[in-house]
Design an enzyme around this catalytic site. Structure first.
Site, PDB file in Angstrom:
ATOM      1  N   THR A 158       0.874  -1.191   0.000  1.00 46.10           N
ATOM      2  CA  THR A 158       0.000   0.000   0.000  1.00 46.10           C
ATOM      3  C   THR A 158       0.908   1.237   0.000  1.00 46.10           C
ATOM      4  OG1 THR A 158      -0.223  -0.105   2.418  1.00 46.10           O
ATOM      5  CG2 THR A 158      -1.960  -1.130   1.108  1.00 46.10           C
ATOM      6  N   THR A 195      -0.922  -2.856  10.673  1.00 43.11           N
ATOM      7  CA  THR A 195      -1.385  -3.094   9.300  1.00 43.11           C
ATOM      8  C   THR A 195      -0.248  -3.694   8.586  1.00 43.11           C
ATOM      9  OG1 THR A 195      -2.850  -1.259   9.160  1.00 43.11           O
ATOM     10  CG2 THR A 195      -2.323  -2.268   7.116  1.00 43.11           C
TER      11      THR A 195
END
Lengths: 408, 408
Positions: A158, A195
């Site tokens: 990401t 994350t």
């Protein structure tokens, strides 16, 4: 290739090794239209069902894919494939999110011709956004095991700026065993999973129960020792697959070479964890905190996490400021008790603080040291033999920039 | 002037009120050469010895001035003067630091013609730096109670951008009672005291033991509910002086108007705490987190602190990004347990999340709200009647800038 010898075992780090390196694994990725241009879906496939284990976020809000992957593994303690998507974290998405995760699992299983429960799913991205199911369906249909359109390592990223992967090889029962891994994670990184998605594969044969115990122990000393910003995400997960194609005798704690396997697993997980810390959002430096002389290992761990978690320590490292007071301060509010008069502290080999008092040191030398990309902070307590290591990164303008406008 | 009526008592906020507003106090400051130009030493003086109480940092490394002030108060539960210096925190300075703090206390007492133990000392600045004793001596000698060279509120600041002070007035036993306060604090601000110095004075007569209890209870709900960066400093302290010149009957828990006094104390401490949060290093916005419907107040407090402490929430507010997922995520890793399906969340009156699921909301309206200087985040748990409020600020480029080069 780098060789390390530990406990009479030789560990070889394989050049450009990754999660697809051990025998019998295929991995890949592709662009399915979740992101504008970059690859946004990745997959791992094992030729045979593999013993599987996972560790999951401790966040009370646990994303749908984690619940579904747990259900998959619960069935038979095996996985044969893992599907990863970016952009939507499929977290806080209610029953629809869970249904969607089950549906993508089913589509993936059908596409590969395997049972549903042999598929694990993982997601990373924005919380609260439902999966774009039409794109997911179309993407899964396009998967070609032998001709991946993009590398897995790249397709799972990401805000990461780099792919993160490695593999090590060693012998068990005279057979070559390989452990490979790849991961993503950049912000929201903090002990107890963040994350952060980690995928580890091995061709070793390992008993599933003991694979799980080994993974948990290793993750506690590696992935759970890194912090970027103290936020623990809803989606963190580390999965390990062991498909047995190395043809060793199944590994368990009774096997004489069990410690060798666990050491190999730790090397892979530690390497991946350090890559994540070094690639923390906006980071320019990897910080390693080494605590020694604590009353026990647990105490050392708590203190190491307190130091690595301090925004003031992180900004000081960014600014190459040898501000040892901030390190001392973070030790003091860790919640652990110790004799402050026995505390010493160093940056690399430069001692800044000894037995509770500052030491005259060469500021120029300290600045030069802090200008490097790897900063080691050593805290010595003089209480006992407890020690621990934790990793993190500096806090920079770019961290703020990246996170002030993540969704836009 | 602002009037508030609570429990049949009227509280008047005095325009430009401060720690020098209650009867019988003189305050001031001056430049003694610790900083280049700005005033760097401040003092508070009461015409008569005042009941005194303090709360102190929980950091294991406790700076010398805190130890000395504690010793002063322990003597007789009274103080008559407080001396504050900036630039050196006199922390991690060993026996010399403690000796120096005692020496400045003595100099101050001699200069004012009062007993040593009636003087409290406070320091803020760099850890590990010894006090510049020649400058301290010269500075103390220059103190003129009736002709201060600079305002106290200004002389105690470090990276603060604003002075922080207020005063409220109300009646006890038909007498006008005033409580005033001033504080400093900008970075290293986190629950359990931070590089934060708070000074509260009142002309009320209050029993010292109960003054201490009231201060502790009030600080837990005010100063200990603010966070800037999660770092708890070695020097934090809040002191309260009550000199009795308002001529009320001495206040204690038995006095029928005790709750009125405690409420007044809370108003002053809450006001000061909010000023600190709003002036957090680099801050552009004050964030107020209101948690309600928790199983109890403690649970609400833990959750409120987890939200206000999240770097990702703070950067999202800076970027005016209605990223409710980060708020939900911070609730989830708070360590408190609750039913995630009952959780709702709002920004001001804009509901973003209801009963565990995102709600369609007007992004434009949310951005407009987040562009304001005061952002209220409401988290509702639907579990019980527990509630808590916490305050903080956004995390900005300037926070990093300020802290990457604090010492230089």
């Amino acid at each position: 290739m780098e060789e390390t010898m530990i406990n009479h075992a030789t560990f070889i780090q394989i050049e450009d090794g990754s999660v697809g390196t051990p025998k019998g694994y295929k991995t890949g990725g592709q662009h399915i239209g979740l992101r504008t241009k970059l690859p946004d879906m990745g997959w791992i496939y094992s030729e045979v069902p593999a013993s599987a284990a996972g560790v999951y976020t401790t966040n009370l809000f646990q994303a749908a894919p984690l619940q579904v992957t747990k259900a998959s593994i619960a069935e038979q303690q095996k996985l044969q494939a893992i599907l990863v998507n970016t952009v939507s974290a499929n977290s806080c998405t209610g029953q629809q999110g869970i249904d969607n995760a089950y549906t993508t699992r089913k589509w993936m299983a059908e596409h590969l011709g395997i049972s549903d429960h042999l598929v694990g799913v993982a997601s990373t991205g924005v919380i609260g956004l439902q999966l774009a199911m039409d794109k997911m369906k179309h993407g899964i249909d396009q998967i070609t095991l032998d001709l991946p359109k993009a590398p897995f390592e790249k397709a799972i990223l990401t805000t990461d700026t780099k792919t993160k992967h490695l593999a090590v090889q060693f012998e068990i029962d005279g057979q070559n065993v390989t452990i490979g891994g790849a991961c993503k994670g950049s912000g929201m990184i903090h002990p107890n999973m963040a994350t952060m998605l980690g995928f580890v594969t091995t061709d070793a044969a390992v008993e599933p129960d003991e694979l799980k115990q080994a993974l948990k122990a290793v993750v506690d000393k590696t992935f759970n020792r890194i912090t970027v910003d103290g936020d623990t995400s809803t989606n963190d997960m580390v999965l390990v697959l062991a498909n047995g194609l190395a043809a060793n005798k199944p590994l368990s704690a009774q096997h004489p070479q069990w410690p060798v396997f666990v050491k190999g697993l730790e090397m892979v997980c530690q390497g991946l964890a350090k890559y994540i810390a070094a690639d923390g959002e906006g980071a320019t430096k990897l910080i390693e905190v080494q605590v020694s002389g604590a009353k026990d290992d647990h105490s050392a761990e708590v203190i190491s996490k307190s130091i690595i978690g301090s925004s003031l320590v992180k900004t000081a490292v960014f600014g190459s400021d040898a501000n040892w007071g901030r390190v001392i301060c973070a030790m003091g509010y860790s919640g652990e008790s110790f004799d402050t008069n026995k505390v010493s502290m160093a940056l690399g080999d430069i001692v800044l603080f000894q037995n509770g008092m500052p030491v005259d040191f060469d500021e120029e030398q300290a600045i030069k040291y802090l200008n490097g990309h790897n900063v080691v902070i050593k805290a010595m307590l003089g209480e006992g033999n407890g020690k621990a290591v934790a990793w993190g990164c500096d806090l920079t303008y770019n961290y703020v920039k990246i996170n002030a406008s993540y969704r836009s």
